[in-house]
Design a protein around this motif. Structure first.
Motif, short mmCIF file in Angstrom:
data_model
loop_
_atom_site.label_atom_id
_atom_site.label_comp_id
_atom_site.label_asym_id
_atom_site.label_seq_id
_atom_site.Cartn_x
_atom_site.Cartn_y
_atom_site.Cartn_z
N ALA A 122 0.62 -1.73 -0.10
CA ALA A 122 0.21 -0.04 0.29
C ALA A 122 1.15 1.04 0.40
CB ALA A 122 -1.10 0.15 1.38
N VAL A 123 2.02 1.44 0.67
CA VAL A 123 2.90 2.83 0.72
C VAL A 123 3.46 2.58 -0.14
CG1 VAL A 123 5.43 2.84 1.95
CG2 VAL A 123 3.20 2.60 3.01
N MET A 124 3.85 2.17 -1.44
CA MET A 124 4.70 1.96 -2.37
C MET A 124 3.33 1.48 -3.82
SD MET A 124 6.97 -2.16 -2.16
CE MET A 124 7.97 -1.75 -3.76
N ALA A 125 2.44 1.34 -3.38
CA ALA A 125 1.76 2.39 -3.95
C ALA A 125 1.19 4.04 -3.85
CB ALA A 125 -0.12 2.32 -4.57
N TYR A 126 1.35 4.42 -3.09
CA TYR A 126 0.65 5.59 -2.53
C TYR A 126 1.82 6.47 -3.38
CZ TYR A 126 1.05 9.79 -0.12
OH TYR A 126 1.00 11.56 0.92
N ALA A 222 -7.76 2.55 -4.72
CA ALA A 222 -7.86 3.94 -5.24
C ALA A 222 -6.70 4.63 -5.54
CB ALA A 222 -8.45 4.63 -3.36
N SER A 223 -5.19 4.73 -5.50
CA SER A 223 -3.67 4.86 -5.49
C SER A 223 -4.15 5.10 -7.38
CB SER A 223 -2.92 4.51 -5.26
OG SER A 223 -3.27 4.77 -3.40
N TYR A 224 -4.23 3.37 -7.23
CA TYR A 224 -4.50 2.74 -9.32
C TYR A 224 -5.38 3.47 -9.97
CZ TYR A 224 -0.25 0.93 -8.74
OH TYR A 224 1.18 -0.01 -8.84
N SER A 225 -6.59 4.12 -8.71
CA SER A 225 -7.48 4.53 -9.89
C SER A 225 -7.54 6.04 -10.58
CB SER A 225 -9.12 5.11 -9.64
OG SER A 225 -8.48 5.40 -8.03
N ILE A 228 -4.42 5.45 -12.62
CA ILE A 228 -4.82 5.70 -14.93
C ILE A 228 -5.21 6.75 -14.94
CG2 ILE A 228 -6.33 4.20 -15.35
CD1 ILE A 228 -5.72 1.76 -14.22
N SER A 229 -6.62 7.24 -14.09
CA SER A 229 -6.34 8.64 -14.69
C SER A 229 -5.76 10.02 -15.09
CB SER A 229 -7.33 9.26 -13.29
OG SER A 229 -8.53 10.27 -14.34
N THR A 230 -4.78 10.21 -14.83
CA THR A 230 -3.42 10.89 -14.43
C THR A 230 -3.11 10.37 -15.90
OG1 THR A 230 -3.55 11.38 -12.60
CG2 THR A 230 -1.51 12.12 -14.13
N HIS A 250 4.52 -3.15 -9.74
CA HIS A 250 3.81 -2.89 -8.22
C HIS A 250 2.45 -4.11 -8.60
CE1 HIS A 250 2.32 -0.61 -5.79
NE2 HIS A 250 2.71 -1.78 -4.60
N LEU A 251 1.66 -2.94 -9.75
CA LEU A 251 0.58 -3.93 -9.75
C LEU A 251 0.35 -5.65 -9.80
CD1 LEU A 251 -2.22 -2.67 -9.71
CD2 LEU A 251 -2.33 -2.12 -12.22
N LEU A 252 1.36 -5.68 -10.43
CA LEU A 252 1.59 -7.31 -11.01
C LEU A 252 1.76 -8.59 -10.21
CD1 LEU A 252 1.58 -9.71 -13.12
CD2 LEU A 252 3.33 -9.52 -13.37
N VAL A 253 2.29 -7.83 -8.80
CA VAL A 253 2.68 -8.66 -7.59
C VAL A 253 1.11 -8.26 -6.97
CG1 VAL A 253 4.08 -8.24 -5.14
CG2 VAL A 253 4.96 -7.70 -7.83
#
Length: 316
Positions: A122-126, A222-225, A228-230, A250-253
């Protein structure tokens, strides 16, 4: 008191160890499995150590993204070391017994490190969200102090809860059998051995799973939404491709780890099948740590460039 109840009470007091059945249902494949798991363990150790070393040695990789990746690689080494060495010992010696204290210790470390993995992903996504959605503020927001705090929070955040959950589970009475139909001391197969009504403990497991699996996963979504929008709003195809390439690994993991872990811990007890549980567990305990170095190195141009620079220095 009936004879059956008296025998059950006797069994409660006599169970001092468990037997990890593991892959005993495949007697002709024991040595093959030992060889396969040995190779996997070596790959995990070497691959993740390579990530840690190269992110420490190359100045170009001294960024928050690679700081968290080094933490994640070290975590994967610890995570796999909780289960795989025990599997190898069991396959080598064919002695599958484990003391109750040993089983509780394995479960506790497994749960704590599993919680750390959820938080760290989650931290890596942020980190990726700030880098892509707020690039101008990225150095200011993701400063060294914040990175240290986020990493420390990921490592220690789940310790009290998971110690409490382990103590709660091992306070149960195990009066039916001491044979764990799994290759390590995981929560679902242990609960299946408990006698009496265990719905309170099952409910507690669901609550903890929601806290440590579902909440981080929702934060990642939420981070990836936003990411992706950006990315879709970027004017050039090259910019979109570059931005997406920093997130795809990261998304694959995340999908591998959270997908298998969610199915395992959020299913009702009655739906747990030993074979399916073992297969799913292999994904989040062994497969993900093994593929982590390959996913993050072979798909990452910065890591490949850093490796080339390191090799050139050695040659020169």
């Amino acid at each position: 008191m009936t004879c059956e109840e008296m025998r059950a009470e006797d069994n409660v007091s006599t169970i001092t160890e468990f037997v990890l059945l593991g892959f005993s249902d495949l007697p002709n494949l024991q040595w093959l499995l030992f060889g396969v798991f040995s190779i996997i363990y070596v790959i995990v150790l070497i691959g993740n150590s390579f990530i840690i070393i190269i992110t420490r040695l190359d100045a170009a990789l001294e960024t928050p993204m690679y700081f968290f990746l080094a933490n994640f690689s070290f975590l994967e080494i610890c995570y796999v070391s909780v289960t795989l060495p025990r599997i190898l010992v069991n396959l080598w010696t064919q002695d599958r017994s484990i003391s109750m204290v040993g089983c509780a210790t394995q479960m506790c470390f497994f749960l704590m490190l599993g919680a750390t993995e959820c938080f760290l992903l989650a931290v890596m996504a942020y980190d990726r969200y700030v880098a892509i959605c707020h690039p101008l503020h990225y150095p200011l927001v993701m400063n060294h102090e914040l990175c240290l705090r986020l990493a420390a929070g990921a490592w220690i955040g789940g310790i009290p809860v998971q110690i409490g959950q382990t103590c709660q589970i091992f306070s149960l009475h195990f009066c039916n059998s001491n044979h764990i139909n799994h290759f390590f001391c995981d929560v679902p197969p242990i609960l299946q051995l408990a006698c009496g009504d265990t719905w309170v403990h099952e409910a507690a497991v669901y609550v903890v799973a929601m806290l440590f699996v579902t909440v981080p996963f929702m934060l990642i979504l939420a981070s990836y939404s936003k990411i992706i929008s950006t990315i879709l709003s970027l004017p050039t195809a090259g910019g979109r491709a570059k931005a997406f390439s920093t997130c795809s690994s990261h998304l694959l993991v995340v999908l591998l780890f959270f997908g298998s872990a969610s199915i395992t811990y959020l299913r009702p007890k009655s739906n747990h099948k030993a074979g399916i549980d073992k297969l799913l567990s292999l994904f989040y305990t062994i497969v993900t740590p093994m593929f982590n170095p390959m996913i993050y190195s072979l798909r990452n141009k910065d890591v490949i460039a850093a490796l080339k620079r390191l090799l050139l220095k050695k040659i020169v």
